[in-house]
Design an enzyme around this catalytic site. Structure first.
Site, PDB file in Angstrom:
ATOM      1  N   ASP A 194      50.659  60.236  70.984  1.00  0.00           N
ATOM      2  CA  ASP A 194      50.828  58.840  70.549  1.00  0.00           C
ATOM      3  C   ASP A 194      49.483  58.133  70.370  1.00  0.00           C
ATOM      4  OD1 ASP A 194      51.572  56.155  70.331  1.00  0.00           O
ATOM      5  OD2 ASP A 194      52.252  55.982  72.416  1.00  0.00           O
ATOM      6  N   HIS A 367      52.238  51.279  75.306  1.00  0.00           N
ATOM      7  CA  HIS A 367      51.493  52.439  74.819  1.00  0.00           C
ATOM      8  C   HIS A 367      50.181  52.633  75.588  1.00  0.00           C
ATOM      9  CE1 HIS A 367      54.079  53.012  71.283  1.00  0.00           C
ATOM     10  NE2 HIS A 367      54.182  51.703  71.299  1.00  0.00           N
TER      11      HIS A 367
END
Lengths: 554, 554
Positions: A194, A367
């Protein structure tokens, strides 16, 4: 069954060079699994488009090889295309319980039969075709998120899904560092990770820090508290409810998606709601404002959401009153800044206290930031690295981070959607390209709006349209009625009568000239009318509306 | 000459609850001066609009009372509406030399005769009607910016213009603290102060810090350096040129507005360009890339700008090559984030190094942060305070800062555009409202696009249009030709033939029903066609295109 099928292929069909519609194909020989199947919200120039899904031509061409779609978590950009894709592909879908719970709701809404959804839990290892897929718990802004460890005949692939390393997660379950370390020890061929926050230095704050902010806000509030957040952020909602419990406030849930997710998450045990704390919107009047918390949608300023309606005094049941404390527990997604800003302005105008600044502590990202990305990289120690989930600049940044950690540049692949990345003992790299791209969804239409329609919408949106109609005698070619000019979105006609009258004269002159020169072909007449009118209007207004001549014949 | 005219009025006509089109009226009795006359860039839903200017009805109604327009600096949001307003108002315009230099260029472009521009310099005090107007040097992101001290019979008004307190300005001229302190000592009735950065804690960094960043970037660069910035930021451009001089690089200026401003600013002596450093774009080929700096427009990702064209490989003369270092020396204005992001992605894809992050130090704001706003407030110590230049949330925040410094809430006015703020020895406050609002400029049209046209453009942009044409016999009422259906921006017709055929059948059935029921009135027939078709298309597509029935008669 040639040689090529002994090679391992990784083919991203979405999420490369973009935020959204994440989808990655893993293929070995005749076995395919697909990781995630997300949607993307339309770009500004995709006028009228509701959402964007990946082009799945490659999957349709290789349908019989697909063993499963495997989901990492329940966000739209990872599962949102399934209601469309499952209409075309009949394959099993693996996911954790909350992920499948949210997916079921979406499939029901779209009238897609719910078959073949196979629940898994973090820690499971499941044989899917030739692959053994391990599910690894990770922290993210939605509960029940997993990374994937995919054992292939050529080595291990690790796909992080969306993740962060939250050391104090709300539910107490930290990202499974031990499993990740163990995989790193055993050797990983490829890491896909990611990249969303690859530009953020340092660490992402713990979700628990938002709970501390909530506590401060609650203790300072004199009236109602209204919290807007993403409906999928179960842990955020949990903290809002827990703090309400502490301060003896009742909780009302508003907004369709918020109600849906809260219902599913509490049914499945991901959300713990203290007995008696929830009240219906109509019961609010029985309590003083200082006893109320409203948890709602609208953190992105979406025009139809509950919070926006309240801000615009347009909500059926809730008016903003002075002394309300409104907490916008989210940051605007790029592109939504102005809508959020407008909502804040309207709320302030109604006299409410609004907590929205980045520095307010009312939101943290889901994130991993740079130091966490490095930690993941050092835990996994892959041979090859593919940064995923991000615009090109995020992928580049993530690649640079890996290089800082000693990864040779030639072992990092910044791929485009559709690139075929092939791994074999001899050689690894990008070997080709399969169809990949975007499919636009507009209402019930999937793919029926393309570049031509969008180009027309763009022109119409900027300058409007002028329609020139005339009825012509089939025999003589002379004009029986018209030319009439109708315009929409061009000028306010009542105040531009002279312009429109002169335009009509220009058309009439053009028609006469055509007759004089024996131009009888419709296409030619139309083209002449269009050119004359376009030139005239540009001269007078510096605008170029769409001009549509229509000839009727009797 | 009634009693009312002995009162002092302040009437904001723009800049309240918005970023842009700043304009404030100061009136005492029969004397009016106007501070600034700016434009605003259109909101996202103002489709096709080029720019937005203030409604000046109040000024036109009081034309003979206006003694002057006084400008604080040369940014678009302070002078950009003048090419339109000066066509309607013939009044003197006061401004510093650079401000008027930039204005002259704009007036020439718009063919407005240049008369009555009166240059002033910081330190001047000029009697304008009943007012004595003092010009006070302030730091801002454009050179030659001033605050205004306006002496009125009822007391002193201070208007900060846009400002920051830069302790180390590039040209060495600090904001005139001494004059501001002196005004505070003498007593100020009303302060109007820039609220743009009221949400930013601390101090705004000095413009000089950008020079230090440039130095680092230059010393690290191996190839060309391309710097994108606002053309009006003379001191930024000065630093880019000075650093080029230090590193023995040649400088090329690209982009229309950049060339314009550099020309004006160097003619007027605001920009010092070392002899021989400037080269023409065509001369670049005579130098190695490591000897080149390009200074260009495009820091906001504007589609027609030089940098964007280079990024898209669409520039006539400059291609991006690997080893280029591109410095985006600006932050995106709200609403431009995605365009800037796209430009960065394209530049990275071409292999360039791109410096764009907020943390890169390649940009600082031109507006005062919270501690500077407090300093201004404490220097001026006004009796009344009107926060200006900002969205509602900025005004609220600025008001809270003033309250923290001990200002009573009732002495602070958060006004809307058009509010009449009246000050008299007895009583002060909002006493009424005059016309104020927005005028939309689209091409040559000023105000000819209003809500109806915009509403049409919005519908056209989302769903397109269907035009239904038929020719009807005047006598019998029977259909002679058609119905024909033409669509634009709705569906890709070649792939939706069935839908369009069925739509035509629906229209025909409706016409037959009308005939059967003796409905002959055109309006009724049209309305029936529209309703039937709209319902049918919504059912089939969940879209609501504009439907435009046109009847021709022979």
């Amino acid at each position: 069954m040639g040689q090529i099928q002994q090679k391992l292929q990784i083919i991203p069909l979405g999420g490369m060079g973009e935020i959204g519609k994440n989808m990655t194909v893993i293929r070995f020989g005749d076995d395919i699994i697909v990781i995630d199947c997300g949607l993307m919200f339309p770009e500004d120039d995709m006028l009228g488009i509701d959402l964007v899904i990946p082009d799945i031509t490659y999957l349709l061409d290789n349908q019989e090889l697909i063993k499963a779609i495997v989901l990492t978590h329940g966000h739209e950009d990872h599962i949102g295309a399934l209601p469309y894709v499952l209409k075309q592909l009949n394959v099993p879908v693996y996911g954790t319980r909350l992920t499948l719970g949210i997916l079921e709701g979406k499939l029901k809404e779209s009238n897609v039969p719910i078959t073949n959804l196979i629940p898994v839990k973090a820690g499971d290892e499941i044989q899917i075709g030739i692959f053994k897929v391990g599910f690894i718990h990770v922290s993210h802004s939605i509960a029940d998120s997993v990374a994937l460890a995919i054992e292939t005949p050529l080595g291990m692939i690790v796909h992080t899904g969306d993740f962060k390393f939250d050391q104090t997660p709300v539910d107490g379950k930290v990202t499974d560092f031990h499993k990740l370390a163990q995989l790193g020890d055993q050797g990983v061929l490829v890491l896909l990770a990611d990249s969303t926050n690859a530009e953020h230095p340092g660490y992402t704050l713990s979700e628990k820090s938002v709970g501390i902010t909530f506590d401060e806000n609650y203790s300072n509030a004199h009236g109602r508290i209204i919290i807007a957040s993403f409906s999928s952020n179960i842990h955020r909602i949990q903290q809002a409810i827990d703090t309400a419990y502490k301060y003896k406030r009742k909780v009302t849930i508003l907004g369709r998606s918020m109600i849906n997710v809260v219902t599913i998450a509490s049914e499945l045990g991901y959300l713990m709601i203290p007995e008696g704390i929830l009240i219906d919107i109509d019961e609010m009047k029985n309590y003083p404002p200082s006893d109320i918390v409203i948890i709602t949608t609208g953190s992105q300023g979406e025009s139809m959401s509950s919070l926006t309606r309240m801000a615009m005094s347009d909500h059926r049941k809730v008016d903003i009153i002075p002394n309300d404390t409104i907490i916008i527990s989210a940051t605007p997604i790029p592109g939504n800044e102005k809508m959020v800003s407008r909502t804040v302005d309207y709320l302030l105008r109604q006299g409410a206290e609004v907590i929205y600044e980045k520095t307010s502590g009312a939101h943290v990202s889901g994130h991993a930031s740079q130091e966490e990305l490095k930690l993941m990289f050092n835990l996994i120690r892959p041979k090859f690295f593919i940064p995923v989930h991000g615009q090109f600049r995020h992928l580049v940044k993530h690649s640079k981070l890996a290089q800082e950690l000693g990864m040779p540049k030639e072992n990092i692949f910044i791929a485009d959607n559709g690139h075929v990345l092939e791994f074999s003992p001899e050689k690894s790299g990008i070997v080709g390209k399969v169809p990949a791209g975007i499919v636009l969804v507009d209402g019930l239409g999937v793919g029926d709006v393309g570049n031509i329609v969008l180009r027309d919408r763009r022109q119409l949106s900027q300058e409007g349209i002028l329609i020139v109609v005339m009825t012509i005698d089939k025999e003589s070619g002379s004009v029986l009625d018209g030319p009439d000019i109708v315009s929409r979105g061009f000028v306010y006609v009542r105040e531009s009568e002279q312009l429109m009258d002169e335009a009509k004269i220009k058309v009439r002159q053009t028609l006469e000239k055509c007759e004089l020169n024996n131009v009888t072909e419709w296409a030619m007449i139309k083209s002449n009318v269009r050119d004359t009118l376009s030139k005239y209007l540009y001269e007078k207004t510096r605008r170029r509306p769409m001009i549509l001549p229509i000839i009727m014949e009797v």
